[in-house]
Design a protein around this motif. Structure first.
Motif, PDB file in Angstrom:
ATOM      1  N   ALA A  61      56.522  48.246  44.761  1.00 47.25           N
ATOM      2  CA  ALA A  61      55.131  48.881  44.411  1.00 47.25           C
ATOM      3  C   ALA A  61      54.259  48.289  43.259  1.00 47.25           C
ATOM      4  O   ALA A  61      53.086  48.804  43.271  1.00 47.25           O
ATOM      5  CB  ALA A  61      55.443  50.530  43.881  1.00 47.25           C
ATOM      6  N   GLY A  62      55.124  48.016  42.837  1.00 48.95           N
ATOM      7  CA  GLY A  62      55.221  47.810  41.023  1.00 48.95           C
ATOM      8  C   GLY A  62      53.213  46.728  41.290  1.00 48.95           C
ATOM      9  O   GLY A  62      53.157  45.799  40.272  1.00 48.95           O
ATOM     10  N   LEU A  63      53.186  45.856  42.577  1.00 55.23           N
ATOM     11  CA  LEU A  63      52.533  44.819  42.653  1.00 55.23           C
ATOM     12  C   LEU A  63      51.261  44.949  42.749  1.00 55.23           C
ATOM     13  O   LEU A  63      50.134  44.549  42.733  1.00 55.23           O
ATOM     14  CB  LEU A  63      52.627  44.455  43.490  1.00 55.23           C
ATOM     15  CG  LEU A  63      54.964  43.201  43.933  1.00 55.23           C
ATOM     16  CD1 LEU A  63      55.032  42.819  44.743  1.00 55.23           C
ATOM     17  CD2 LEU A  63      54.509  42.509  42.740  1.00 55.23           C
ATOM     18  N   TYR A  64      51.005  46.678  43.070  1.00 58.26           N
ATOM     19  CA  TYR A  64      49.752  47.358  43.319  1.00 58.26           C
ATOM     20  C   TYR A  64      48.954  48.056  42.080  1.00 58.26           C
ATOM     21  O   TYR A  64      50.194  49.123  41.822  1.00 58.26           O
ATOM     22  CB  TYR A  64      50.018  47.593  45.220  1.00 58.26           C
ATOM     23  CG  TYR A  64      50.091  46.661  46.263  1.00 58.26           C
ATOM     24  CD1 TYR A  64      49.544  46.450  46.502  1.00 58.26           C
ATOM     25  CD2 TYR A  64      51.543  47.049  46.514  1.00 58.26           C
ATOM     26  CE1 TYR A  64      50.242  45.257  47.063  1.00 58.26           C
ATOM     27  CE2 TYR A  64      52.397  46.065  47.551  1.00 58.26           C
ATOM     28  CZ  TYR A  64      51.198  45.157  47.907  1.00 58.26           C
ATOM     29  OH  TYR A  64      51.861  44.273  48.689  1.00 58.26           O
ATOM     30  N   LYS A  65      48.329  48.016  42.080  1.00 57.48           N
ATOM     31  CA  LYS A  65      47.768  48.855  41.489  1.00 57.48           C
ATOM     32  C   LYS A  65      46.732  50.294  42.182  1.00 57.48           C
ATOM     33  O   LYS A  65      45.994  49.937  43.027  1.00 57.48           O
ATOM     34  CB  LYS A  65      46.473  48.396  40.299  1.00 57.48           C
ATOM     35  CG  LYS A  65      45.331  49.792  39.267  1.00 57.48           C
ATOM     36  CD  LYS A  65      44.279  47.887  38.901  1.00 57.48           C
ATOM     37  CE  LYS A  65      43.669  49.524  38.201  1.00 57.48           C
ATOM     38  NZ  LYS A  65      42.390  48.872  37.424  1.00 57.48           N
ATOM     39  N   PRO A  66      46.947  51.625  42.237  1.00 53.33           N
ATOM     40  CA  PRO A  66      45.661  52.407  42.591  1.00 53.33           C
ATOM     41  C   PRO A  66      44.894  52.090  42.491  1.00 53.33           C
ATOM     42  O   PRO A  66      44.458  51.860  41.173  1.00 53.33           O
ATOM     43  CB  PRO A  66      46.291  53.478  42.109  1.00 53.33           C
ATOM     44  CG  PRO A  66      46.880  53.298  40.863  1.00 53.33           C
ATOM     45  CD  PRO A  66      47.678  51.498  40.850  1.00 53.33           C
ATOM     46  N   LEU A  67      44.288  52.448  43.420  1.00 56.71           N
ATOM     47  CA  LEU A  67      42.274  52.158  43.084  1.00 56.71           C
ATOM     48  C   LEU A  67      41.615  53.732  42.975  1.00 56.71           C
ATOM     49  O   LEU A  67      42.397  54.717  43.398  1.00 56.71           O
ATOM     50  CB  LEU A  67      41.705  51.396  44.600  1.00 56.71           C
ATOM     51  CG  LEU A  67      42.015  50.060  45.005  1.00 56.71           C
ATOM     52  CD1 LEU A  67      41.195  50.154  46.249  1.00 56.71           C
ATOM     53  CD2 LEU A  67      41.580  49.235  43.779  1.00 56.71           C
ATOM     54  N   ARG A  68      41.376  53.471  42.230  1.00 58.47           N
ATOM     55  CA  ARG A  68      39.954  55.259  41.728  1.00 58.47           C
ATOM     56  C   ARG A  68      38.801  55.357  42.714  1.00 58.47           C
ATOM     57  O   ARG A  68      37.833  53.987  41.697  1.00 58.47           O
ATOM     58  CB  ARG A  68      40.390  55.417  40.582  1.00 58.47           C
ATOM     59  CG  ARG A  68      42.163  55.365  40.250  1.00 58.47           C
ATOM     60  CD  ARG A  68      42.632  57.102  39.903  1.00 58.47           C
ATOM     61  NE  ARG A  68      44.313  56.802  39.799  1.00 58.47           N
ATOM     62  CZ  ARG A  68      45.284  56.764  40.184  1.00 58.47           C
ATOM     63  NH1 ARG A  68      45.209  56.788  41.404  1.00 58.47           N
ATOM     64  NH2 ARG A  68      46.138  56.483  39.820  1.00 58.47           N
TER      65      ARG A  68
END
Length: 119
Positions: A61-68
């Motif tokens: 999960a730390g490999l992915y940045k949430p999009l906003r």
């Protein structure tokens, strides 16, 4: 899973609703929509996200940045091409910006107009 046909402004659409019970307190809901007259071979493309749905491995999960989604107010001189550079994608940035905001190729931005971008 449920499958139904719906009418849009332009054509009939096939809608697939999927609920994945992950735990007693978590249910993921997915909706896949496609034109009714789509070739049957594309059914595999619609099933792929559903059958590949899985939990992330520890640390993954730390490999992915949430999009906003962010709202911007158009300023004098802003163009879709320049604002699209801020979109968090490597391809089809302007097309995505236009789709997200309901703009066709002939639509011009108006100062003071609010648009959405994905960052």
């Amino acid at each position: 899973m449920a499958v139904l046909r719906a009418d849009s402004d332009r054509s009939e659409m096939d809608v697939r609703l999927v609920a994945i019970g992950w735990s007693p307190s978590i249910v993921y809901r997915l909706m896949v929509i496609r034109p009714h007259d789509t070739a049957p071979s594309s059914t595999d493309d619609l099933n792929r996200p559903i059958v590949s749905f899985r939990a992330l491995a520890p640390g993954e999960a730390g490999l992915y940045k949430p999009l906003r989604i962010r709202l911007l107010t158009v300023r004098v001189g802003d163009r879709t091409a320049t604002l699209a550079r801020r979109m968090a994608f490597d391809d089809f940035r302007e097309e995505r910006l236009r789709t997200l905001n309901g703009l066709d190729a002939a639509s011009a931005l108006i100062p003071g107009q609010q648009i959405k971008i994905v960052e």
